[in-house]
Design a protein around this motif. Structure first.
Motif, PDB file in Angstrom:
ATOM      1  N   GLY A   1       2.020   8.604   8.377  1.00 29.59           N
ATOM      2  CA  GLY A   1       2.842   9.551   7.616  1.00 29.59           C
ATOM      3  C   GLY A   1       2.069  10.769   7.136  1.00 29.59           C
ATOM      4  O   GLY A   1       2.618  11.613   6.433  1.00 29.59           O
ATOM      5  N   LYS A   2       0.802  10.869   7.527  1.00 31.40           N
ATOM      6  CA  LYS A   2      -0.031  11.979   7.051  1.00 31.40           C
ATOM      7  C   LYS A   2      -0.764  12.624   8.222  1.00 31.40           C
ATOM      8  O   LYS A   2      -1.558  11.959   8.910  1.00 31.40           O
ATOM      9  CB  LYS A   2      -1.052  11.471   6.036  1.00 31.40           C
ATOM     10  CG  LYS A   2      -0.426  10.958   4.742  1.00 31.40           C
ATOM     11  CD  LYS A   2      -1.376  11.162   3.578  1.00 31.40           C
ATOM     12  CE  LYS A   2      -0.677  11.134   2.245  1.00 31.40           C
ATOM     13  NZ  LYS A   2      -0.149   9.819   1.888  1.00 31.40           N
ATOM     14  N   ALA A   3      -0.508  13.928   8.394  1.00 29.00           N
ATOM     15  CA  ALA A   3      -1.057  14.631   9.558  1.00 29.00           C
ATOM     16  C   ALA A   3      -2.568  14.467   9.660  1.00 29.00           C
ATOM     17  O   ALA A   3      -3.092  14.267  10.750  1.00 29.00           O
ATOM     18  CB  ALA A   3      -0.682  16.108   9.490  1.00 29.00           C
TER      19      ALA A   3
ATOM     20  N   GLU B   1       0.833  -1.206   0.000  1.00 24.19           N
ATOM     21  CA  GLU B   1       0.000   0.000   0.000  1.00 24.19           C
ATOM     22  C   GLU B   1       0.865   1.253   0.000  1.00 24.19           C
ATOM     23  O   GLU B   1       1.865   1.305   0.712  1.00 24.19           O
ATOM     24  CB  GLU B   1      -0.885  -0.043   1.258  1.00 24.19           C
ATOM     25  CG  GLU B   1      -1.935   1.016   1.313  1.00 24.19           C
ATOM     26  CD  GLU B   1      -2.776   1.073   0.075  1.00 24.19           C
ATOM     27  OE1 GLU B   1      -2.496   1.970  -0.762  1.00 24.19           O
ATOM     28  OE2 GLU B   1      -3.683   0.247  -0.085  1.00 24.19           O
ATOM     29  N   ASP B   2       0.487   2.261  -0.811  1.00 21.77           N
ATOM     30  CA  ASP B   2       1.306   3.483  -0.781  1.00 21.77           C
ATOM     31  C   ASP B   2       0.502   4.764  -0.548  1.00 21.77           C
ATOM     32  O   ASP B   2       1.002   5.855  -0.752  1.00 21.77           O
ATOM     33  CB  ASP B   2       2.188   3.591  -2.036  1.00 21.77           C
ATOM     34  CG  ASP B   2       1.352   3.676  -3.299  1.00 21.77           C
ATOM     35  OD1 ASP B   2       0.103   3.720  -3.203  1.00 21.77           O
ATOM     36  OD2 ASP B   2       1.959   3.698  -4.392  1.00 21.77           O
TER      37      ASP B   2
ATOM     38  N   THR C   1       1.701   1.053   6.882  1.00 24.40           N
ATOM     39  CA  THR C   1       0.342   0.591   7.149  1.00 24.40           C
ATOM     40  C   THR C   1       0.263   0.332   8.650  1.00 24.40           C
ATOM     41  O   THR C   1       1.130  -0.352   9.205  1.00 24.40           O
ATOM     42  CB  THR C   1       0.056  -0.696   6.344  1.00 24.40           C
ATOM     43  OG1 THR C   1       0.113  -0.360   4.960  1.00 24.40           O
ATOM     44  CG2 THR C   1      -1.318  -1.265   6.670  1.00 24.40           C
ATOM     45  N   LEU C   2      -0.748   0.909   9.293  1.00 24.40           N
ATOM     46  CA  LEU C   2      -0.841   0.826  10.762  1.00 24.40           C
ATOM     47  C   LEU C   2      -1.833  -0.270  11.168  1.00 24.40           C
ATOM     48  O   LEU C   2      -3.035  -0.058  11.115  1.00 24.40           O
ATOM     49  CB  LEU C   2      -1.271   2.186  11.320  1.00 24.40           C
ATOM     50  CG  LEU C   2      -1.339   2.317  12.844  1.00 24.40           C
ATOM     51  CD1 LEU C   2       0.017   2.074  13.483  1.00 24.40           C
ATOM     52  CD2 LEU C   2      -1.855   3.705  13.244  1.00 24.40           C
TER      53      LEU C   2
END
Ligand code: PEP
Ligand code: MN
Length: 337
Positions: free
Chosen positions: A275-277, A243-244, A249-250
């Protein structure tokens, strides 16, 4: 240990394996089924047994019964571990929140942020002084100067300091300033570092390697525990997948899985995990709902100008909103925050 014999295993092969199990100091118990025979090998499961049994003629597979990790396992210790460092307690009914910038940038920055975060409910202050960067040309951290800045922020606020240590020879220096030693994802299998952190006796926050299985993660924790240091927190920070749309991936199923297999407290890092606020606050809420004992979150006054990880860093305002929303979730799962 269970030795499953092949359906066409001969009587001679079964007898040989039963005798072999005996020579390994275990008691064999042969259970003959209609299609297949299994041999229970009763006794202590120690490293090396699978390798000694699996090559036997007529053997289909060998199944361990006990987990390969011992001290980390809930099989041997059922009461939950609470890791304490100053006002930070991870593993009790109160959910802990460790917040701060990815990197410590200046004394004014870290003190200002620490004050703000404490007022909003953080119990630990994170900040990297030694930074494991993918590129050698990226900012590598202020190192010992950064540790001094963190210590100054602790003097001002009393917040427990959580910071990464990257090398075994740095453990005494980092332990002089930090309350919790973080072992980064890239170092989860640096066994000398794990042992040095174990020897330091300092509480450890062990991050999951980005391609580590749960058994590998728990065996890494075992290295610290085996040195007589029982203060280990397990931190899910996301894994590498195909996945990108996110940086990593959490997988939040990690939280209940680890709670079942281990007595150690579980921390979730939605900053590195996504990785994304804009994904951080929803994933903080999801982590709490899944039972996380603590969150570790990257916060910066001005994420656009952060020296590292700005795109996954939230502002103090967003942190305040996250705390308000998460307190309601905490209540729903019988926790406080
Ligand atoms: C960090 O916490 O800033 C960090 C580098 O984390 P990880 O080891 O999970 O990538
Ligand atoms: Mn970071």
């Amino acid at each position: 240990m269970i030795v499953v014999m092949k359906p066409d295993a001969t009587g001679e092969q079964i007898d040989h394996m039963a005798a072999h199990i005996g020579t390994l100091g275990l008691t064999p118990q042969v259970i003959r089924g209609t299609h297949q025979t299994v041999i229970a090998a009763i006794g202590e499961e120690r490293p090396g047994l699978i390798e000694a049994l699996e090559p036997g003629e007529g053997v289909e597979k060998v199944l361990p019964i006990m987990a390969p990790y011992k001290r980390a396992s809930s099989e041997l210790k059922s009461e939950r571990t609470v890791v304490r460092a100053r006002g930070l307690a991870v593993g009790g009914t109160r959910v802990a929140v460790i917040a701060g910038p990815c990197s410590v940038e200046s004394e004014a920055q870290i003190i200002g942020l620490a004050r703000r975060l404490k007022a909003l409910g953080a119990t630990g202050l994170r900040g990297g002084a030694f930074k494991p960067r993918t590129s050698p040309y990226s900012f590598q951290g202020h190192k010992e100067e950064g540790l001094k800045m963190l210590a100054a922020a602790r003097r001002e606020t009393g917040l427990a300091i959580v910071t990464e240590v990257m090398a075994p020879e740095h453990v005494p220096m980092v332990a002089e300033y930090a309350d919790v030693l973080q072992i980064g994802a890239r170092n989860m299998q640096n066994y000398q570092l794990l042992q040095a952190v174990g020897d330091s006796g300092r509480p450890a926050l062990l991050k999951r390697g980005m391609s580590a299985t749960m058994d590998e993660f728990l065996l890494a924790a075992e290295y610290i525990l085996d040195r007589g240091n029982s203060n280990v927190m397990l931190c899910e920070r996301g894994v590498r997948t195909f996945e990108d749309h996110t940086r990593f991936t959490l997988p939040l199923a990690t939280v209940p899985y680890l709670h079942d297999k281990s007595h150690l407290p579980v921390v979730v890092d939605p900053s590195h995990g996504t990785g994304k606020a804009r994904l951080v606050v929803p994933m903080c809420k999801a982590a709490l709902a899944a039972g996380a004992d603590a969150l570790i979150v990257e916060v910066h006054d001005d994420p656009e100008h952060a020296v590292s990880d700005g795109s996954q860093t939230i502002t103090p305002n967003a942190f305040g909103q996250m705390m308000a929303q998460c307190r309601r979730i905490a209540q729903a799962v019988d926790r406080t925050m």
